[in-house]
Design a protein around this motif. Structure first.
Motif, PDB file in Angstrom:
ATOM      1  N   ILE A 191       0.829  -1.195   0.000  1.00 56.76           N
ATOM      2  CA  ILE A 191       0.000   0.000   0.000  1.00 56.76           C
ATOM      3  C   ILE A 191       0.864   1.245   0.000  1.00 56.76           C
ATOM      4  O   ILE A 191       0.580   2.213  -0.692  1.00 56.76           O
ATOM      5  N   SER A 192       1.975   1.209   0.738  1.00 60.78           N
ATOM      6  CA  SER A 192       2.836   2.388   0.776  1.00 60.78           C
ATOM      7  C   SER A 192       3.515   2.628  -0.566  1.00 60.78           C
ATOM      8  O   SER A 192       3.737   3.775  -0.941  1.00 60.78           O
ATOM      9  N   VAL A 193       3.821   1.577  -1.306  1.00 62.28           N
ATOM     10  CA  VAL A 193       4.445   1.740  -2.622  1.00 62.28           C
ATOM     11  C   VAL A 193       3.511   2.465  -3.564  1.00 62.28           C
ATOM     12  O   VAL A 193       3.887   3.418  -4.243  1.00 62.28           O
ATOM     13  N   ILE A 194       2.253   2.061  -3.578  1.00 62.57           N
ATOM     14  CA  ILE A 194       1.297   2.703  -4.466  1.00 62.57           C
ATOM     15  C   ILE A 194       0.863   4.051  -3.899  1.00 62.57           C
ATOM     16  O   ILE A 194       0.659   5.000  -4.639  1.00 62.57           O
ATOM     17  N   SER A 221      -8.543   2.780  -7.671  1.00 61.68           N
ATOM     18  CA  SER A 221      -7.792   2.467  -8.877  1.00 61.68           C
ATOM     19  C   SER A 221      -7.628   0.960  -9.032  1.00 61.68           C
ATOM     20  O   SER A 221      -7.696   0.192  -8.069  1.00 61.68           O
ATOM     21  N   VAL A 222      -7.399   0.552 -10.250  1.00 63.52           N
ATOM     22  CA  VAL A 222      -7.252  -0.867 -10.557  1.00 63.52           C
ATOM     23  C   VAL A 222      -6.033  -1.428  -9.836  1.00 63.52           C
ATOM     24  O   VAL A 222      -6.083  -2.528  -9.275  1.00 63.52           O
ATOM     25  N   GLU A 223      -4.946  -0.674  -9.824  1.00 59.54           N
ATOM     26  CA  GLU A 223      -3.718  -1.149  -9.190  1.00 59.54           C
ATOM     27  C   GLU A 223      -3.929  -1.386  -7.694  1.00 59.54           C
ATOM     28  O   GLU A 223      -3.478  -2.388  -7.147  1.00 59.54           O
ATOM     29  N   PHE A 224      -4.601  -0.447  -7.038  1.00 61.79           N
ATOM     30  CA  PHE A 224      -4.847  -0.574  -5.607  1.00 61.79           C
ATOM     31  C   PHE A 224      -5.729  -1.780  -5.313  1.00 61.79           C
ATOM     32  O   PHE A 224      -5.495  -2.518  -4.348  1.00 61.79           O
ATOM     33  N   GLN A 225      -6.738  -2.008  -6.126  1.00 60.28           N
ATOM     34  CA  GLN A 225      -7.621  -3.160  -5.930  1.00 60.28           C
ATOM     35  C   GLN A 225      -6.858  -4.465  -6.118  1.00 60.28           C
ATOM     36  O   GLN A 225      -7.065  -5.430  -5.370  1.00 60.28           O
ATOM     37  N   ILE A 226      -5.963  -4.508  -7.101  1.00 60.53           N
ATOM     38  CA  ILE A 226      -5.167  -5.721  -7.333  1.00 60.53           C
ATOM     39  C   ILE A 226      -4.269  -5.994  -6.139  1.00 60.53           C
ATOM     40  O   ILE A 226      -4.110  -7.144  -5.710  1.00 60.53           O
ATOM     41  N   VAL A 227      -3.677  -4.951  -5.576  1.00 62.47           N
ATOM     42  CA  VAL A 227      -2.834  -5.112  -4.391  1.00 62.47           C
ATOM     43  C   VAL A 227      -3.651  -5.638  -3.218  1.00 62.47           C
ATOM     44  O   VAL A 227      -3.219  -6.558  -2.513  1.00 62.47           O
ATOM     45  N   ASN A 228      -4.844  -5.094  -3.018  1.00 60.09           N
ATOM     46  CA  ASN A 228      -5.692  -5.574  -1.924  1.00 60.09           C
ATOM     47  C   ASN A 228      -6.101  -7.024  -2.121  1.00 60.09           C
ATOM     48  O   ASN A 228      -6.098  -7.818  -1.175  1.00 60.09           O
ATOM     49  N   PHE A 229      -6.459  -7.393  -3.348  1.00 59.78           N
ATOM     50  CA  PHE A 229      -6.816  -8.791  -3.611  1.00 59.78           C
ATOM     51  C   PHE A 229      -5.626  -9.710  -3.396  1.00 59.78           C
ATOM     52  O   PHE A 229      -5.772 -10.820  -2.877  1.00 59.78           O
ATOM     53  N   THR A 230      -4.437  -9.266  -3.769  1.00 62.57           N
ATOM     54  CA  THR A 230      -3.237 -10.081  -3.570  1.00 62.57           C
ATOM     55  C   THR A 230      -2.989 -10.312  -2.088  1.00 62.57           C
ATOM     56  O   THR A 230      -2.638 -11.425  -1.674  1.00 62.57           O
ATOM     57  N   ASN A 231      -3.182  -9.291  -1.278  1.00 59.98           N
ATOM     58  CA  ASN A 231      -3.003  -9.445   0.165  1.00 59.98           C
ATOM     59  C   ASN A 231      -4.037 -10.401   0.749  1.00 59.98           C
ATOM     60  O   ASN A 231      -3.712 -11.233   1.611  1.00 59.98           O
ATOM     61  N   LYS A 232      -5.279 -10.311   0.287  1.00 61.87           N
ATOM     62  CA  LYS A 232      -6.312 -11.235   0.752  1.00 61.87           C
ATOM     63  C   LYS A 232      -5.981 -12.663   0.344  1.00 61.87           C
ATOM     64  O   LYS A 232      -6.204 -13.610   1.113  1.00 61.87           O
ATOM     65  N   LEU A 284      -6.543  -7.808 -13.719  1.00 62.61           N
ATOM     66  CA  LEU A 284      -5.249  -7.837 -14.404  1.00 62.61           C
ATOM     67  C   LEU A 284      -5.429  -7.819 -15.920  1.00 62.61           C
ATOM     68  O   LEU A 284      -4.687  -7.134 -16.634  1.00 62.61           O
ATOM     69  N   SER A 285      -6.412  -8.553 -16.411  1.00 62.26           N
ATOM     70  CA  SER A 285      -6.638  -8.551 -17.855  1.00 62.26           C
ATOM     71  C   SER A 285      -7.156  -7.198 -18.323  1.00 62.26           C
ATOM     72  O   SER A 285      -6.816  -6.724 -19.408  1.00 62.26           O
ATOM     73  N   TYR A 286      -7.974  -6.530 -17.499  1.00 59.78           N
ATOM     74  CA  TYR A 286      -8.437  -5.181 -17.828  1.00 59.78           C
ATOM     75  C   TYR A 286      -7.261  -4.215 -17.880  1.00 59.78           C
ATOM     76  O   TYR A 286      -7.155  -3.400 -18.794  1.00 59.78           O
ATOM     77  N   LEU A 287      -6.385  -4.317 -16.900  1.00 59.49           N
ATOM     78  CA  LEU A 287      -5.215  -3.443 -16.871  1.00 59.49           C
ATOM     79  C   LEU A 287      -4.340  -3.674 -18.087  1.00 59.49           C
ATOM     80  O   LEU A 287      -3.811  -2.726 -18.679  1.00 59.49           O
TER      81      LEU A 287
END
Length: 91
Positions: free
Chosen positions: A7-10, A21-32, A64-67
């Motif tokens: 989260i701090s990187v983004i 944002s798409v990137e933030f959502q992907i990071v959250n899903f990865t953590n989950k 990821l495919s949308y991005l």
């Protein structure tokens, strides 16, 4: 914790307006996903958590495919390398 690191990187790049944002959502899903996989290592027969994991994996794959298709390929490659996840099978 790993979640705070991603989260701090983004967050450094785009501040507070990036929560949707798409990137933030992907990071959250990865953590989950990481949390659920560690849970499932201990509780192998927790089928509801397995189902939830599969749903989150599908959501992350769609994002990821949308991005990759709609946004930019460079951002996609950077995000994949930051998170340490493998590339999708979508060209």
């Amino acid at each position: 914790m790993v979640k705070n690191l991603f989260i701090s990187v983004i967050s450094q790049e785009k501040k507070e307006e990036n929560r949707g944002s798409v990137e933030f959502q992907i990071v959250n899903f990865t953590n989950k996903i990481k949390r659920l996989t560690s849970h499932l290592e201990l509780h192998r027969k927790d089928y509801l958590s397995q189902r939830g994991l599969r749903k989150i994996l599908g959501k992350r794959q769609r994002l990821l495919s949308y991005l990759l298709k709609k946004k930019n390929r460079v951002g996609y490659k950077e995000l994949i390398s930051k998170l340490g996840i493998r590339e999708s099978k979508i060209p």
